[in-house]
Design a protein around this motif. Structure first.
Motif, PDB file in Angstrom:
ATOM      1  N   ASP A  24       0.830  -1.206   0.000  1.00 36.28           N
ATOM      2  CA  ASP A  24       0.000   0.000   0.000  1.00 36.28           C
ATOM      3  C   ASP A  24       0.864   1.256   0.000  1.00 36.28           C
ATOM      4  O   ASP A  24       0.545   2.241  -0.672  1.00 36.28           O
ATOM      5  N   GLU A  25       1.950   1.239   0.743  1.00 38.06           N
ATOM      6  CA  GLU A  25       2.866   2.382   0.753  1.00 38.06           C
ATOM      7  C   GLU A  25       3.443   2.612  -0.640  1.00 38.06           C
ATOM      8  O   GLU A  25       3.523   3.741  -1.116  1.00 38.06           O
ATOM      9  N   THR A  26       3.827   1.528  -1.308  1.00 33.61           N
ATOM     10  CA  THR A  26       4.358   1.631  -2.663  1.00 33.61           C
ATOM     11  C   THR A  26       3.293   2.184  -3.606  1.00 33.61           C
ATOM     12  O   THR A  26       3.566   3.055  -4.438  1.00 33.61           O
ATOM     13  N   PHE A  27       2.067   1.674  -3.472  1.00 32.05           N
ATOM     14  CA  PHE A  27       0.966   2.156  -4.301  1.00 32.05           C
ATOM     15  C   PHE A  27       0.797   3.667  -4.126  1.00 32.05           C
ATOM     16  O   PHE A  27       0.667   4.405  -5.113  1.00 32.05           O
ATOM     17  N   LEU A  28       0.795   4.143  -2.867  1.00 29.95           N
ATOM     18  CA  LEU A  28       0.652   5.577  -2.616  1.00 29.95           C
ATOM     19  C   LEU A  28       1.803   6.367  -3.217  1.00 29.95           C
ATOM     20  O   LEU A  28       1.595   7.407  -3.838  1.00 29.95           O
ATOM     21  N   THR A  29       3.005   5.865  -3.027  1.00 29.44           N
ATOM     22  CA  THR A  29       4.183   6.565  -3.544  1.00 29.44           C
ATOM     23  C   THR A  29       4.103   6.691  -5.059  1.00 29.44           C
ATOM     24  O   THR A  29       4.394   7.753  -5.621  1.00 29.44           O
ATOM     25  N   GLU A  30       3.705   5.617  -5.711  1.00 32.36           N
ATOM     26  CA  GLU A  30       3.666   5.610  -7.171  1.00 32.36           C
ATOM     27  C   GLU A  30       2.484   6.394  -7.745  1.00 32.36           C
ATOM     28  O   GLU A  30       2.548   6.867  -8.874  1.00 32.36           O
ATOM     29  N   ASN A  31       1.418   6.540  -6.981  1.00 33.79           N
ATOM     30  CA  ASN A  31       0.195   7.115  -7.538  1.00 33.79           C
ATOM     31  C   ASN A  31      -0.216   8.462  -6.964  1.00 33.79           C
ATOM     32  O   ASN A  31      -1.156   9.074  -7.457  1.00 33.79           O
ATOM     33  N   THR A  32       0.445   8.903  -5.933  1.00 35.63           N
ATOM     34  CA  THR A  32       0.078  10.181  -5.334  1.00 35.63           C
ATOM     35  C   THR A  32       0.600  11.312  -6.208  1.00 35.63           C
ATOM     36  O   THR A  32       1.767  11.376  -6.538  1.00 35.63           O
ATOM     37  N   THR A  33      -0.282  12.207  -6.552  1.00 32.95           N
ATOM     38  CA  THR A  33       0.100  13.336  -7.403  1.00 32.95           C
ATOM     39  C   THR A  33       0.539  14.509  -6.550  1.00 32.95           C
ATOM     40  O   THR A  33       0.307  14.549  -5.348  1.00 32.95           O
ATOM     41  N   ALA A  34       1.136  15.480  -7.170  1.00 34.44           N
ATOM     42  CA  ALA A  34       1.546  16.694  -6.454  1.00 34.44           C
ATOM     43  C   ALA A  34       0.333  17.401  -5.868  1.00 34.44           C
ATOM     44  O   ALA A  34       0.387  17.944  -4.770  1.00 34.44           O
ATOM     45  N   THR A  35      -0.773  17.349  -6.573  1.00 36.55           N
ATOM     46  CA  THR A  35      -1.994  17.988  -6.082  1.00 36.55           C
ATOM     47  C   THR A  35      -2.464  17.336  -4.798  1.00 36.55           C
ATOM     48  O   THR A  35      -2.824  18.017  -3.837  1.00 36.55           O
ATOM     49  N   LEU A  36      -2.457  16.010  -4.764  1.00 42.92           N
ATOM     50  CA  LEU A  36      -2.868  15.305  -3.561  1.00 42.92           C
ATOM     51  C   LEU A  36      -1.912  15.601  -2.415  1.00 42.92           C
ATOM     52  O   LEU A  36      -2.327  15.769  -1.279  1.00 42.92           O
ATOM     53  N   SER A  37      -0.644  15.684  -2.702  1.00 43.04           N
ATOM     54  CA  SER A  37       0.331  16.020  -1.662  1.00 43.04           C
ATOM     55  C   SER A  37       0.026  17.379  -1.070  1.00 43.04           C
ATOM     56  O   SER A  37       0.089  17.572   0.138  1.00 43.04           O
ATOM     57  N   GLN A  38      -0.299  18.341  -1.927  1.00 46.82           N
ATOM     58  CA  GLN A  38      -0.667  19.673  -1.451  1.00 46.82           C
ATOM     59  C   GLN A  38      -1.927  19.604  -0.604  1.00 46.82           C
ATOM     60  O   GLN A  38      -2.039  20.245   0.428  1.00 46.82           O
ATOM     61  N   PHE A  39      -2.899  18.808  -1.043  1.00 50.04           N
ATOM     62  CA  PHE A  39      -4.143  18.647  -0.307  1.00 50.04           C
ATOM     63  C   PHE A  39      -3.871  18.079   1.086  1.00 50.04           C
ATOM     64  O   PHE A  39      -4.425  18.545   2.076  1.00 50.04           O
ATOM     65  N   GLU A  40      -3.006  17.082   1.188  1.00 52.21           N
ATOM     66  CA  GLU A  40      -2.662  16.496   2.476  1.00 52.21           C
ATOM     67  C   GLU A  40      -2.040  17.547   3.396  1.00 52.21           C
ATOM     68  O   GLU A  40      -2.355  17.605   4.577  1.00 52.21           O
ATOM     69  N   LYS A  41      -1.170  18.391   2.846  1.00 53.08           N
ATOM     70  CA  LYS A  41      -0.531  19.425   3.658  1.00 53.08           C
ATOM     71  C   LYS A  41      -1.556  20.413   4.186  1.00 53.08           C
ATOM     72  O   LYS A  41      -1.519  20.799   5.349  1.00 53.08           O
ATOM     73  N   VAL A  42      -2.496  20.816   3.340  1.00 50.04           N
ATOM     74  CA  VAL A  42      -3.509  21.775   3.745  1.00 50.04           C
ATOM     75  C   VAL A  42      -4.418  21.172   4.811  1.00 50.04           C
ATOM     76  O   VAL A  42      -4.699  21.797   5.830  1.00 50.04           O
ATOM     77  N   THR A  43      -4.872  19.932   4.606  1.00 51.11           N
ATOM     78  CA  THR A  43      -5.759  19.317   5.582  1.00 51.11           C
ATOM     79  C   THR A  43      -5.038  19.023   6.885  1.00 51.11           C
ATOM     80  O   THR A  43      -5.624  19.092   7.958  1.00 51.11           O
ATOM     81  N   ALA A  44      -3.751  18.734   6.827  1.00 50.45           N
ATOM     82  CA  ALA A  44      -2.985  18.507   8.059  1.00 50.45           C
ATOM     83  C   ALA A  44      -2.891  19.798   8.864  1.00 50.45           C
ATOM     84  O   ALA A  44      -2.996  19.796  10.089  1.00 50.45           O
ATOM     85  N   LYS A  45      -2.698  20.917   8.165  1.00 52.45           N
ATOM     86  CA  LYS A  45      -2.628  22.210   8.858  1.00 52.45           C
ATOM     87  C   LYS A  45      -3.974  22.554   9.488  1.00 52.45           C
ATOM     88  O   LYS A  45      -4.037  23.079  10.586  1.00 52.45           O
ATOM     89  N   GLN A  46      -5.073  22.229   8.789  1.00 50.93           N
ATOM     90  CA  GLN A  46      -6.392  22.535   9.323  1.00 50.93           C
ATOM     91  C   GLN A  46      -6.707  21.656  10.516  1.00 50.93           C
ATOM     92  O   GLN A  46      -7.396  22.073  11.426  1.00 50.93           O
ATOM     93  N   GLY A  47      -6.211  20.436  10.536  1.00 52.79           N
ATOM     94  CA  GLY A  47      -6.493  19.512  11.622  1.00 52.79           C
ATOM     95  C   GLY A  47      -5.720  19.813  12.886  1.00 52.79           C
ATOM     96  O   GLY A  47      -6.055  19.352  13.955  1.00 52.79           O
ATOM     97  N   SER A  48      -4.636  20.592  12.794  1.00 54.04           N
ATOM     98  CA  SER A  48      -3.839  20.851  13.997  1.00 54.04           C
ATOM     99  C   SER A  48      -4.230  22.134  14.675  1.00 54.04           C
ATOM    100  O   SER A  48      -5.059  22.852  14.314  1.00 54.04           O
TER     101      SER A  48
END
Length: 122
Positions: A98-122
């Motif tokens: 699953d980690e490999t799948f995420l690494t291979e398939n996660t786009t830059a947009t999704l990475s940005q989304f994760e950063k934004v949602t992480a900031k909102q959650g803290s």
């Protein structure tokens, strides 16, 4: 005059206690919602795993719905990324596949989304 002040103090104390109770109930509700969401996400992952989705990135082991044309490969990938990302955010361990799948398939947009949602959650 003293009596009037005492009555106001009691009213303020009662209001503060009511507000504190309300906030504690809201907190408990949010914790229950968090646990329910986590439970639902884990159930969804189990369903995906039952359909061999953990190995879907390997040729010849694609999800039956994808193979039969019921689910587009891009939609499948988006759904799997969403679920695996949610599990990771809940602190769950992912398999190496699953980690490999995420690494291979996660786009830059999704990475940005994760950063934004992480900031909102803290």
């Amino acid at each position: 005059m003293q009596l009037l002040l005492c009555g106001k103090t009691q009213t303020v104390d009662r209001n503060m206690e009511e507000q504190l109770d309300k906030l504690m109930h809201q907190l408990m509700d949010r914790e229950e919602e968090h646990e329910e969401t986590k439970k639902e996400t884990l159930e969804q992952l189990d369903e995906f795993n039952d359909l061999c989705l953990a190995d879907a990135s390997k040729p010849g082991k694609m999800d039956p719905d994808v193979m039969m044309g019921k689910l587009l490969p891009d939609v499948y990938t988006q759904q799997k990324i969403y679920i695996l990302t949610a599990l990771r955010k809940f602190g769950e361990s992912l398999t190496p596949e699953d980690e490999t799948f995420l690494t291979e398939n996660t786009t830059a947009t999704l990475s940005q989304f994760e950063k934004v949602t992480a900031k909102q959650g803290s």
